[in-house]
Write a protein that holds these residues in place. Structure first.
Motif, PDB file in Angstrom:
ATOM      1  N   ILE A   1      -7.998  -5.386  -2.838  1.00  0.00           N
ATOM      2  CA  ILE A   1      -7.552  -6.499  -3.645  1.00  0.00           C
ATOM      3  C   ILE A   1      -6.026  -6.495  -2.742  1.00  0.00           C
ATOM      4  O   ILE A   1      -6.097  -7.885  -2.366  1.00  0.00           O
ATOM      5  CB  ILE A   1      -7.025  -5.794  -4.887  1.00  0.00           C
ATOM      6  N   THR A   2      -4.819  -5.604  -1.826  1.00  0.00           N
ATOM      7  CA  THR A   2      -4.139  -6.137  -0.982  1.00  0.00           C
ATOM      8  C   THR A   2      -4.836  -7.360  -0.178  1.00  0.00           C
ATOM      9  O   THR A   2      -4.078  -8.113   0.342  1.00  0.00           O
ATOM     10  CB  THR A   2      -3.397  -4.688  -0.869  1.00  0.00           C
TER      11      THR A   2
ATOM     12  N   ALA B   1       4.789  -2.598  -6.494  1.00  0.00           N
ATOM     13  CA  ALA B   1       3.798  -3.517  -6.051  1.00  0.00           C
ATOM     14  C   ALA B   1       4.874  -4.183  -6.034  1.00  0.00           C
ATOM     15  O   ALA B   1       4.290  -5.695  -5.112  1.00  0.00           O
ATOM     16  CB  ALA B   1       2.707  -3.260  -6.868  1.00  0.00           C
TER      17      ALA B   1
ATOM     18  N   THR C   1      -7.590  -1.018  -4.153  1.00  0.00           N
ATOM     19  CA  THR C   1      -5.801  -1.324  -4.387  1.00  0.00           C
ATOM     20  C   THR C   1      -5.689  -1.550  -2.973  1.00  0.00           C
ATOM     21  O   THR C   1      -5.083  -2.956  -2.935  1.00  0.00           O
ATOM     22  CB  THR C   1      -4.745  -0.329  -4.612  1.00  0.00           C
TER      23      THR C   1
ATOM     24  N   VAL D   1       2.817   1.411  -3.248  1.00  0.00           N
ATOM     25  CA  VAL D   1       1.748   1.937  -4.675  1.00  0.00           C
ATOM     26  C   VAL D   1       1.617   3.422  -4.447  1.00  0.00           C
ATOM     27  O   VAL D   1       1.252   4.329  -5.153  1.00  0.00           O
ATOM     28  CB  VAL D   1       1.126   0.862  -4.682  1.00  0.00           C
TER      29      VAL D   1
ATOM     30  N   ILE E   1       1.018  -1.176  -0.285  1.00  0.00           N
ATOM     31  CA  ILE E   1      -0.210   0.157   0.180  1.00  0.00           C
ATOM     32  C   ILE E   1       0.957   1.413   0.374  1.00  0.00           C
ATOM     33  O   ILE E   1       0.600   1.899  -0.982  1.00  0.00           O
ATOM     34  CB  ILE E   1      -1.100  -0.216   1.491  1.00  0.00           C
TER      35      ILE E   1
ATOM     36  N   THR F   1      -2.735  -3.125   6.044  1.00  0.00           N
ATOM     37  CA  THR F   1      -3.345  -2.089   5.586  1.00  0.00           C
ATOM     38  C   THR F   1      -3.643  -0.730   6.577  1.00  0.00           C
ATOM     39  O   THR F   1      -4.063   0.438   6.149  1.00  0.00           O
ATOM     40  CB  THR F   1      -4.967  -2.413   5.186  1.00  0.00           C
TER      41      THR F   1
ATOM     42  N   ILE G   1      -3.533   6.514  -2.721  1.00  0.00           N
ATOM     43  CA  ILE G   1      -4.762   5.127  -2.850  1.00  0.00           C
ATOM     44  C   ILE G   1      -5.812   4.916  -3.002  1.00  0.00           C
ATOM     45  O   ILE G   1      -6.465   5.892  -2.052  1.00  0.00           O
ATOM     46  CB  ILE G   1      -3.548   4.197  -1.560  1.00  0.00           C
TER      47      ILE G   1
ATOM     48  N   THR H   1       5.508   2.097 -10.438  1.00  0.00           N
ATOM     49  CA  THR H   1       3.789   1.939  -9.419  1.00  0.00           C
ATOM     50  C   THR H   1       4.134   0.405  -9.728  1.00  0.00           C
ATOM     51  O   THR H   1       3.757  -0.012  -8.667  1.00  0.00           O
ATOM     52  CB  THR H   1       2.918   2.642 -10.189  1.00  0.00           C
TER      53      THR H   1
ATOM     54  N   ARG I   1       1.657   6.162  -7.132  1.00  0.00           N
ATOM     55  CA  ARG I   1       1.311   7.717  -7.578  1.00  0.00           C
ATOM     56  C   ARG I   1       1.131   8.702  -7.742  1.00  0.00           C
ATOM     57  O   ARG I   1       0.990   9.416  -7.633  1.00  0.00           O
ATOM     58  CB  ARG I   1      -0.236   6.856  -7.349  1.00  0.00           C
TER      59      ARG I   1
END
Length: 409
Positions: free
Chosen positions: A377-378, A288, A374, A43, A40, A350, A370, A284, A47
């Protein structure tokens, strides 16, 4: 006689076992926590870099084109740019390209600026009055360079706000005089903050009349005459930028008598955004992948601890089988334990990752962010990793021979 255990009972036994080994469970989750937080955070930072570049490029203007000397090949090889992009080219573009509204030729050079005992190195740009509109700059104090300044090659200068702060600290810079090379210039204006583009802080730049730049700072090129660093071109509107790019390219090819490779390039904001998006998107993805490796290591840690747990709980497994527990019940319990560890680790990771992303956004220029997709999904991936790496320990536990296990009692 074997009987089917309710899922709630199996889950309760799994939770009870994890509670009885709290420290080991926490250490097992740590790998997933670090993995999730890494994915997280990395990424989000990637971004953020993409957003920063896109925000900077958006300041250039959607319908602005840049004509620069040298082609893609010379830029890749780091060859010195040719000086054959000249002031006459800029005038021809303005007069002969129907889709062009304004043209702002520019000559840039790094020079030392002095005032009193203070001095600093800065980018000095020789420009015309159209520069302000084409590049969407604004004046905070005073005025910008006008046509009279250019016609008379006057020694006037407009400076950025950061340059004013460097040279005058808390004093007013407007009306003061500074020295560039051996020339004295009067400050007639101070720009509003514009920010940086590709690492160049535009708020530290200074702007003087193009004619003054040629006659007193850089001089003329003996071969080409008034050589330009680049030309900023404002198309009539955003829809006409493609046509303007095509027409400018054809015009300059004719003027430069080009048969094969161009000795110039025409770039738009869209072109720059595509290049930046490709680079930052790859960055990115790479970040990841690095975070994903951390998740994989966390999954291996869960499998390792669960295998140790199987060895330690041989007697328990044998006793349960002797009392009628099925293979499926045993394997389900171990899978639930793995899922609980990975899910809790994923949720904690997270939270840590989101906090880190916010801290990065607050303390650095990167607008790190973020998306919820994402994050979701993580968390799903971390749970899947727990299940996947819990399969082997679960199978091993389910295959234990109850008689062999009970002999160790």
């Amino acid at each position: 006689m074997k009987r089917k255990l309710p899922l709630a009972e199996t889950s309760g036994m799994a939770i009870k076992n994890l509670k009885s080994n709290k420290f080991r469970s926490l250490l097992t989750m740590l790998g997933i926590v670090i993995g999730n937080a890494s994915v997280i955070t990395l990424v989000g930072v990637g971004r953020g870099a993409q957003n920063l570049a896109e925000n900077q490029l958006s300041n250039l203007g959607a319908n602005v084109l840049f004509v620069v000397p040298g082609n893609n090949d010379t830029r890749r090889r780091g060859v010195a740019f040719p000086k054959n992009l000249v002031l006459k080219d800029a005038k021809a573009i303005k007069e002969q390209v129907p889709t062009v509204k304004r043209v702002a030729p520019q000559i840039s050079s790094n020079e030392v600026i002095q005032t009193g005992s203070k001095s600093t190195s800065s980018s000095i740009s020789g420009v015309t009055s159209d520069f302000l509109i084409v590049r969407s700059f604004e004046i905070a104090k005073g005025r910008f360079i006008n046509n009279q300044d250019t016609k008379g090659a006057k020694n006037v200068v407009v400076i950025g706000p950061d340059l004013e702060e460097k040279l005058f600290k808390n004093r007013e810079g407007l009306g003061e005089r500074i020295r560039i090379k051996d020339q004295s210039f009067e400050i007639v204006g101070v720009m509003k903050p514009k920010g940086a583009v590709f690492g160049n802080n535009q708020d530290e730049n200074a702007y003087i009349p193009l004619s003054t730049m040629v006659s007193r700072i850089t001089g003329k090129d003996p071969t080409y005459g008034v050589s330009l660093s680049f030309i900023s071109v404002e198309a009539i509107n955003e829809k006409s930028t493609k046509a303007a790019k095509f027409q400018i390219t054809n015009l300059l090819r004719q003027r430069h008598k080009i048969i094969r490779d161009d000795d110039f390039a025409v770039r738009s904001q869209k072109d720059a955004l595509q290049i930046v998006s490709t680079i930052t998107g790859g960055l990115t993805l790479m970040l990841a992948a690095i975070g994903g490796i951390s998740l994989l290591v966390g999954g291996i840690g869960i499998m390792n601890i669960m295998l140790v747990s199987v060895s330690e709980r041989t007697e328990e497994i044998g006793l349960r089988k002797a009392l009628g527990a099925r293979r499926l019940d045993i394997s389900t319990q171990f899978l639930i334990e793995s899922l609980i560890l990975s899910s809790l680790g994923g949720i904690a990771g997270t939270g840590l990752g989101l906090t880190t992303v916010k801290v990065v956004a607050l303390l650095t220029p990167l607008p790190a962010t973020i998306g919820l997709g994402t994050v979701f999904i993580t968390v799903i991936i971390s749970g899947t990793i727990g299940l996947t790496f819990g399969v082997l320990p679960a199978k091993r536990a389910a295959k234990l021979d109850p008689i062999t296990a009970l002999r160790s009692l």
